[in-house]
Design an enzyme around this catalytic site. Sequence first.
Site, PDB file in Angstrom:
ATOM      1  N   LYS A 103       0.827  -1.201   0.000  1.00 20.63           N
ATOM      2  CA  LYS A 103       0.000   0.000   0.000  1.00 20.63           C
ATOM      3  C   LYS A 103       0.863   1.253   0.000  1.00 20.63           C
ATOM      4  O   LYS A 103       0.671   2.152  -0.823  1.00 20.63           O
ATOM      5  CB  LYS A 103      -0.907  -0.032   1.234  1.00 20.63           C
ATOM      6  CG  LYS A 103      -2.075   0.905   1.176  1.00 20.63           C
ATOM      7  CD  LYS A 103      -2.913   0.793   2.445  1.00 20.63           C
ATOM      8  CE  LYS A 103      -3.686  -0.506   2.510  1.00 20.63           C
ATOM      9  NZ  LYS A 103      -4.240  -0.770   3.848  1.00 20.63           N
ATOM     10  N   ARG A 173      -3.125   3.409   8.491  1.00 18.89           N
ATOM     11  CA  ARG A 173      -3.419   2.236   7.675  1.00 18.89           C
ATOM     12  C   ARG A 173      -2.281   1.230   7.723  1.00 18.89           C
ATOM     13  O   ARG A 173      -1.134   1.593   7.931  1.00 18.89           O
ATOM     14  CB  ARG A 173      -3.643   2.668   6.210  1.00 18.89           C
ATOM     15  CG  ARG A 173      -4.497   3.899   6.071  1.00 18.89           C
ATOM     16  CD  ARG A 173      -4.581   4.398   4.647  1.00 18.89           C
ATOM     17  NE  ARG A 173      -5.213   3.442   3.761  1.00 18.89           N
ATOM     18  CZ  ARG A 173      -5.298   3.592   2.449  1.00 18.89           C
ATOM     19  NH1 ARG A 173      -4.730   4.661   1.872  1.00 18.89           N
ATOM     20  NH2 ARG A 173      -5.894   2.690   1.706  1.00 18.89           N
ATOM     21  N   GLY A 182      -8.218  -7.298   4.491  1.00 20.85           N
ATOM     22  CA  GLY A 182      -9.029  -7.347   5.702  1.00 20.85           C
ATOM     23  C   GLY A 182      -8.324  -7.924   6.910  1.00 20.85           C
ATOM     24  O   GLY A 182      -8.927  -8.129   7.946  1.00 20.85           O
ATOM     25  N   MET A 184      -5.709  -6.616   8.563  1.00 22.59           N
ATOM     26  CA  MET A 184      -5.249  -5.689   9.579  1.00 22.59           C
ATOM     27  C   MET A 184      -6.134  -4.463   9.641  1.00 22.59           C
ATOM     28  O   MET A 184      -6.932  -4.208   8.763  1.00 22.59           O
ATOM     29  CB  MET A 184      -3.803  -5.375   9.352  1.00 22.59           C
ATOM     30  CG  MET A 184      -2.989  -6.551   9.840  1.00 22.59           C
ATOM     31  SD  MET A 184      -1.277  -6.334   9.722  1.00 22.59           S
ATOM     32  CE  MET A 184      -1.096  -6.292   8.004  1.00 22.59           C
ATOM     33  N   ARG A 415      -3.321  -1.523  -6.430  1.00 22.08           N
ATOM     34  CA  ARG A 415      -2.458  -2.709  -6.383  1.00 22.08           C
ATOM     35  C   ARG A 415      -2.869  -3.612  -7.523  1.00 22.08           C
ATOM     36  O   ARG A 415      -3.976  -3.476  -8.058  1.00 22.08           O
ATOM     37  CB  ARG A 415      -2.616  -3.452  -5.057  1.00 22.08           C
ATOM     38  CG  ARG A 415      -4.029  -3.946  -4.851  1.00 22.08           C
ATOM     39  CD  ARG A 415      -4.246  -4.552  -3.491  1.00 22.08           C
ATOM     40  NE  ARG A 415      -5.675  -4.508  -3.191  1.00 22.08           N
ATOM     41  CZ  ARG A 415      -6.195  -4.695  -2.000  1.00 22.08           C
ATOM     42  NH1 ARG A 415      -5.429  -4.933  -0.967  1.00 22.08           N
ATOM     43  NH2 ARG A 415      -7.493  -4.647  -1.809  1.00 22.08           N
ATOM     44  N   HIS A 533     -15.717  -9.309   1.868  1.00 22.93           N
ATOM     45  CA  HIS A 533     -14.604 -10.136   2.341  1.00 22.93           C
ATOM     46  C   HIS A 533     -14.633 -11.529   1.701  1.00 22.93           C
ATOM     47  O   HIS A 533     -13.645 -12.015   1.166  1.00 22.93           O
ATOM     48  CB  HIS A 533     -14.676 -10.243   3.865  1.00 22.93           C
ATOM     49  CG  HIS A 533     -13.638 -11.141   4.446  1.00 22.93           C
ATOM     50  ND1 HIS A 533     -13.887 -12.465   4.737  1.00 22.93           N
ATOM     51  CD2 HIS A 533     -12.344 -10.919   4.732  1.00 22.93           C
ATOM     52  CE1 HIS A 533     -12.788 -13.009   5.205  1.00 22.93           C
ATOM     53  NE2 HIS A 533     -11.827 -12.093   5.220  1.00 22.93           N
ATOM     54  N   SER A 844      16.147 -41.177 -12.305  1.00 22.46           N
ATOM     55  CA  SER A 844      14.911 -40.471 -11.990  1.00 22.46           C
ATOM     56  C   SER A 844      14.833 -40.367 -10.467  1.00 22.46           C
ATOM     57  O   SER A 844      14.806 -41.385  -9.774  1.00 22.46           O
ATOM     58  CB  SER A 844      13.705 -41.229 -12.547  1.00 22.46           C
ATOM     59  OG  SER A 844      12.523 -40.597 -12.113  1.00 22.46           O
ATOM     60  N   THR A 847      11.512 -38.543  -5.433  1.00 29.96           N
ATOM     61  CA  THR A 847      11.678 -37.595  -4.319  1.00 29.96           C
ATOM     62  C   THR A 847      10.755 -37.893  -3.136  1.00 29.96           C
ATOM     63  O   THR A 847      10.970 -37.357  -2.060  1.00 29.96           O
ATOM     64  CB  THR A 847      11.471 -36.155  -4.806  1.00 29.96           C
ATOM     65  OG1 THR A 847      10.277 -36.094  -5.578  1.00 29.96           O
ATOM     66  CG2 THR A 847      12.648 -35.690  -5.639  1.00 29.96           C
ATOM     67  N   ASN A 848       9.749 -38.747  -3.332  1.00 31.06           N
ATOM     68  CA  ASN A 848       8.937 -39.122  -2.161  1.00 31.06           C
ATOM     69  C   ASN A 848       9.766 -39.978  -1.213  1.00 31.06           C
ATOM     70  O   ASN A 848       9.896 -39.676  -0.029  1.00 31.06           O
ATOM     71  CB  ASN A 848       7.689 -39.903  -2.580  1.00 31.06           C
ATOM     72  CG  ASN A 848       6.797 -39.101  -3.502  1.00 31.06           C
ATOM     73  OD1 ASN A 848       6.875 -37.882  -3.528  1.00 31.06           O
ATOM     74  ND2 ASN A 848       5.966 -39.783  -4.252  1.00 31.06           N
ATOM     75  N   ASP A 849      10.317 -41.055  -1.761  1.00 25.36           N
ATOM     76  CA  ASP A 849      11.140 -41.913  -0.915  1.00 25.36           C
ATOM     77  C   ASP A 849      12.432 -41.223  -0.495  1.00 25.36           C
ATOM     78  O   ASP A 849      12.885 -41.375   0.634  1.00 25.36           O
ATOM     79  CB  ASP A 849      11.472 -43.222  -1.644  1.00 25.36           C
ATOM     80  CG  ASP A 849      10.461 -44.315  -1.310  1.00 25.36           C
ATOM     81  OD1 ASP A 849      10.111 -44.415  -0.122  1.00 25.36           O
ATOM     82  OD2 ASP A 849      10.041 -45.039  -2.228  1.00 25.36           O
ATOM     83  N   CYS A 911      10.435 -37.799 -10.440  1.00 21.28           N
ATOM     84  CA  CYS A 911       9.086 -38.342 -10.594  1.00 21.28           C
ATOM     85  C   CYS A 911       8.305 -38.355  -9.286  1.00 21.28           C
ATOM     86  O   CYS A 911       7.283 -39.004  -9.178  1.00 21.28           O
ATOM     87  CB  CYS A 911       9.131 -39.730 -11.213  1.00 21.28           C
ATOM     88  SG  CYS A 911       9.961 -40.932 -10.173  1.00 21.28           S
ATOM     89  N   TYR A 931      13.956 -33.163 -16.955  1.00 19.94           N
ATOM     90  CA  TYR A 931      12.494 -33.142 -16.918  1.00 19.94           C
ATOM     91  C   TYR A 931      11.961 -33.299 -15.503  1.00 19.94           C
ATOM     92  O   TYR A 931      12.667 -33.740 -14.602  1.00 19.94           O
ATOM     93  CB  TYR A 931      11.920 -34.261 -17.805  1.00 19.94           C
ATOM     94  CG  TYR A 931      12.131 -35.656 -17.265  1.00 19.94           C
ATOM     95  CD1 TYR A 931      11.190 -36.228 -16.409  1.00 19.94           C
ATOM     96  CD2 TYR A 931      13.267 -36.395 -17.582  1.00 19.94           C
ATOM     97  CE1 TYR A 931      11.385 -37.498 -15.883  1.00 19.94           C
ATOM     98  CE2 TYR A 931      13.463 -37.666 -17.075  1.00 19.94           C
ATOM     99  CZ  TYR A 931      12.520 -38.215 -16.217  1.00 19.94           C
ATOM    100  OH  TYR A 931      12.702 -39.463 -15.696  1.00 19.94           O
TER     101      TYR A 931
HETATM  102  P1  ADP Z   1      -7.464  -2.375   3.824  1.00 20.56           P
HETATM  103  O1  ADP Z   1      -6.029  -2.760   3.773  1.00 20.56           O
HETATM  104  O2  ADP Z   1      -8.256  -3.251   4.704  1.00 20.56           O
HETATM  105  O3  ADP Z   1      -8.033  -2.187   2.460  1.00 20.56           O
HETATM  106  P2  ADP Z   1      -7.259   0.492   4.037  1.00 20.56           P
HETATM  107  O4  ADP Z   1      -6.065   1.042   4.686  1.00 20.56           O
HETATM  108  O5  ADP Z   1      -7.251   0.520   2.565  1.00 20.56           O
HETATM  109  O6  ADP Z   1      -7.510  -0.967   4.574  1.00 20.56           O
HETATM  110  O7  ADP Z   1      -8.478   1.260   4.604  1.00 20.56           O
HETATM  111  C1  ADP Z   1      -9.808   0.827   4.512  1.00 20.56           C
HETATM  112  C2  ADP Z   1     -10.656   1.909   3.945  1.00 20.56           C
HETATM  113  O8  ADP Z   1     -10.559   3.094   4.715  1.00 20.56           O
HETATM  114  C3  ADP Z   1     -10.248   2.306   2.562  1.00 20.56           C
HETATM  115  O9  ADP Z   1     -10.923   1.525   1.628  1.00 20.56           O
HETATM  116  C4  ADP Z   1     -10.642   3.731   2.441  1.00 20.56           C
HETATM  117  O10 ADP Z   1     -11.916   3.859   1.893  1.00 20.56           O
HETATM  118  C5  ADP Z   1     -10.675   4.210   3.874  1.00 20.56           C
HETATM  119  N1  ADP Z   1      -9.527   5.096   4.030  1.00 20.56           N
HETATM  120  C6  ADP Z   1      -8.259   4.766   4.268  1.00 20.56           C
HETATM  121  N2  ADP Z   1      -7.469   5.856   4.273  1.00 20.56           N
HETATM  122  C7  ADP Z   1      -8.260   6.901   3.997  1.00 20.56           C
HETATM  123  C8  ADP Z   1      -8.043   8.296   3.832  1.00 20.56           C
HETATM  124  N3  ADP Z   1      -6.835   8.829   3.911  1.00 20.56           N
HETATM  125  N4  ADP Z   1      -9.104   9.068   3.561  1.00 20.56           N
HETATM  126  C9  ADP Z   1     -10.332   8.514   3.442  1.00 20.56           C
HETATM  127  N5  ADP Z   1     -10.608   7.236   3.579  1.00 20.56           N
HETATM  128  C10 ADP Z   1      -9.585   6.413   3.861  1.00 20.56           C
HETATM  129 MG    MG Z   2       9.976 -45.133  -4.313  1.00 20.93          MG
HETATM  130 MG    MG Z   3      -7.692  -0.934   1.163  1.00 19.35          MG
END
Ligand code: ADP
Ligand code: MG
Ligand code: MG
Length: 956
Positions: A103, A173, A182, A184, A415, A533, A844, A847-849, A911, A931
């Site tokens: 990020k 963040r 989701g 962290m 990303r 999620h 050959s 690799t299991n054994d 193998c 191979y």
């Molecule tokens: P995750 O890694 O779970 O996607 P983010 O860090 O992207 O978490 O944050 C989750 C949400 O919080 C983002 O989708 C965004 O909409 C909101 N958010 C994060 N940073 C900002 C910011 N600087 N301004 C407004 N909204 C934010």
């Molecule tokens: Mg064998």
């Molecule tokens: Mg995000």
Amino acid sequence: MLSAQLNTVFKHTPCTTGSKGVPARATVVRRTKSYAAYAVRKCGFSSGAQTVNNKKCRTRVIRSSGRVKVSCIAAPPAVKSVYFFSKGRSDGDASMKQVLGGKGANLAEMCKIGLSVPPGFTITTETCSKYHSSGGQLPDEVWEQMLEGLALTEEAFGAKLGDQENPLLLSVRSGAAISMPGMMDTVLNLGLNDEVVVGLSKKSGERFAYDSYRRFLDMFGDVVLGIPHELYEQQLEAVKVAKGVQDDNELDVEGLKEVVEAYKQVYVDQGTSFPLDPLDQMKAAASAVFNSWESDRAKVYREVEGITGLLGTAVTVQTMVFGNMGETSGTGVCFTRDPSTGEKILYGEYLINAQGEDVVAGIRTPEPIARLAETLPEAFASLCANNALLEEHYQDMQDIEFTVQDGTLYMLQCRSGKRTGAGAVRMAVEMVDEGLVDIPKAVTMVTPGHIDQLLHPQFEDESSYADSVLGTGLPASPGAAVGVVAFSASDAEECKAAGIPCILVRVETSPEDVGGMSAAEGVLTARGGMTSHAAVVARGWGKTCVSGCAGLQVNDAEQTFTLGGITVRAGEYISLNGNTGEVIVGKVPLIPPTISGDLGKFMSWVDDFRTLKVLANADTPEDAAVARANGAEGIGLIRSEHMFFSGEERIAAMRKMIMANTTETRKAALMEILPFQRDDFEGIFQAMDGFPVTVRLLDPPLHEFLPDGDLDEIAAEMAALTGATEDEVMDRMEALSEVNPMLGFRGCRLAITYPEIAEMQARAILEAACNAQAAGVVVQPDIMVPLIGTLQEFKHQEKIVRATAAQVFAEKGTSVPYRVGTMIEIPRAALMAAQIAESAEFFSFGTNDLTQMTFGYSRDDVGKFIPIYLHEGILKHDPFEVIDFDGVGQLISMATKNGRAARPGLKVGVCGEQGGEPLSVEFFNREKLDYVSCSPFRVPIARLAAAQAAIKAAGQ
Ligand code: ADP
Ligand code: MG
Ligand code: MG
């Protein structure tokens, strides 16, 4: 003379006498206003290099006429822990994922290419590991740098944290080098307190200010202090009920103020307090993100995904922009192409007047992204332009998070987007057609896991189950899944352990469910959109997922769900169609997949890059045909004994052979087996016309061929079969019984004891080869002796094979080219490779054994401890899945080198199971093996892995 840098260094680090254990040495000090002189006096620095609070500085203390002059040149900080970014300027870039997390690195990159990104700074992943190794302490020098980063952010945005007139609010963040959706926690709207909220009200309106404040109190309490989110939810519900409103955003200012008061009371009730100082808030939130790296759910995710070797998460502290500022504001997520199908259309969803977490949490149902063109046309146009720019810049499909504040678009994240196998292949093919990427790049854009997904079964006939469709949800992740209903992650895991396919059915999933999602064949949820999620995680894993199935009522207490008027219980079968979103009661038949269309085109590119050949392990003509259709260039392993299991007559002949007490009776039984083997071999030679076919002579311990069950029953059955008495049978079985059969009477040991076995098998192979050749097939039989540890063992078997060949060729009046080689699967054979290669024409690696015997782990009993070893980090991978590069790999490397030194051009392959596993394939490519051989269904995966390994090696 004081340099300007000095001020920066000392600004935030008060030194006190004795704090460094250094007594004041200077006697007279001219107290300039400068902090540096003060620090020098207090800490007693003398001339030369110094370290102040872990920073390197140079001070010069000049004594003249009773005065001290200080010149101090601050060296740059030893470790840069904070990277600033704002539109047009950034310290970092996209290449720094290991340092800044995905990020942080991409935010920096977007700034660099001039996109509109709210300014902020990223604290390095290394800091996370320092934080944890120092027992949860944020190092002082990092805090200093954070304050510097904050100052730059304030300047760039033109607002100040904690300022009552013009407050800056922050988001804090998380983000590791590998995306963990989701996993962290994020804290939004940081910087508010009772005073700042008043200032914010004046600037941006009361409703907005208090809405932001109540969100912040909830998130800060939840994420930073671990106060359950439900406690806030309850308070919110209570106020909503009292005010008679349905939706959060219907609450008026008074209502929001009440919510704020109630939320503050939650802190008090929980015996803690809400930190009023925004700097304290920032420090606590950053620490909380670091803590979340070690949370259970993050650890489970890393375990399931096999993510290892990361330093930790980075923390990004960023200026807030607000999607909750009314009807011209909003927030959303989108992909530059459809991640399910790969189609080039903008795909995603958004919410008006909302903050980001509202979309992901699935509280309100979002609008499809295309509607943004009508609601906020200017922002939509900017978004489309940015997306095109980003795709071109990154040469890949992007997953984007954005917020529109009062009509202005801000980019919050980008990303490379996760995608399904079908999506990945289509995108790779189309991006080449569009001229966006070249073919080598396209080949690296599809992972072996993607190919794996496409090789999973589909429904045999989609029109067959029309009457059993209970309802339809969103087709969140494609494919077909059939299994019994499980209502909790733990039930799903139990099903998996019991070998029963299951479908996890939830109202909505949360990161706590990932273990169960991984165990299930598919996931069905009542709530949540295409970017919920459940959808994101399932797509990442190529698991079928149907989300947001309106009308699905889940009753966890009763362990039932109701849909379309039908109630289904836990343990009953359902089927999911991830391509259409259909939920079907019962078991819909599945069929194997095929390679055609985009996949066919893609796979044809793949083969241009690889040097490692891919063969298949197959035991029947049918398997050989599948292998060939999947692109196998020969058979690397026929387990010839498997032919005995396919049919009553065959196994009966085999059992007679085992029970035989004399060479004559044994030979007679073998002659019954011969025609079966010959026919099968002939079929395989035909399927593999022009390619090598490697046949391993009889390998397993004999007891594997006896029936299961009660000893007396077996004896009776064997007596009836062979005509011997039950007592004779018992004696024979006793004579054959072994304490440790896998290390016992098996492999070449059998055929050295009973040479007639090797003789019969060599005859079957070579007669089949002669017959196939007579029918116009180009044959290349390679006869492989199993389980040798000594050259003499090999030579003994080789002699039988060659003598038999001479006989067969004389009888047939023709000959075929053939080779005699060996498995290398006993460590001693690897050690003696140079000697063995003088006689053996190919190696050959079994690799299991080889793994079993190198580690001394019984292959059949590893379930008891390998999971624990993986969990404890004693092993990084299960060595039966991923080749052990260091140990077993060393044997392979050495045996290959020594074998080829003794016999130039020695053909060397693998193998074992690891032959189709991408990391192992990369290793075998590096070791320049000829191979790998793997199961027919894994052949395309191995082909891609081999191509990617070659592309990677060429790039290095
Ligand atoms: P995750 O890694 O779970 O996607 P983010 O860090 O992207 O978490 O944050 C989750 C949400 O919080 C983002 O989708 C965004 O909409 C909101 N958010 C994060 N940073 C900002 C910011 N600087 N301004 C407004 N909204 C934010
Ligand atoms: Mg064998
Ligand atoms: Mg995000």
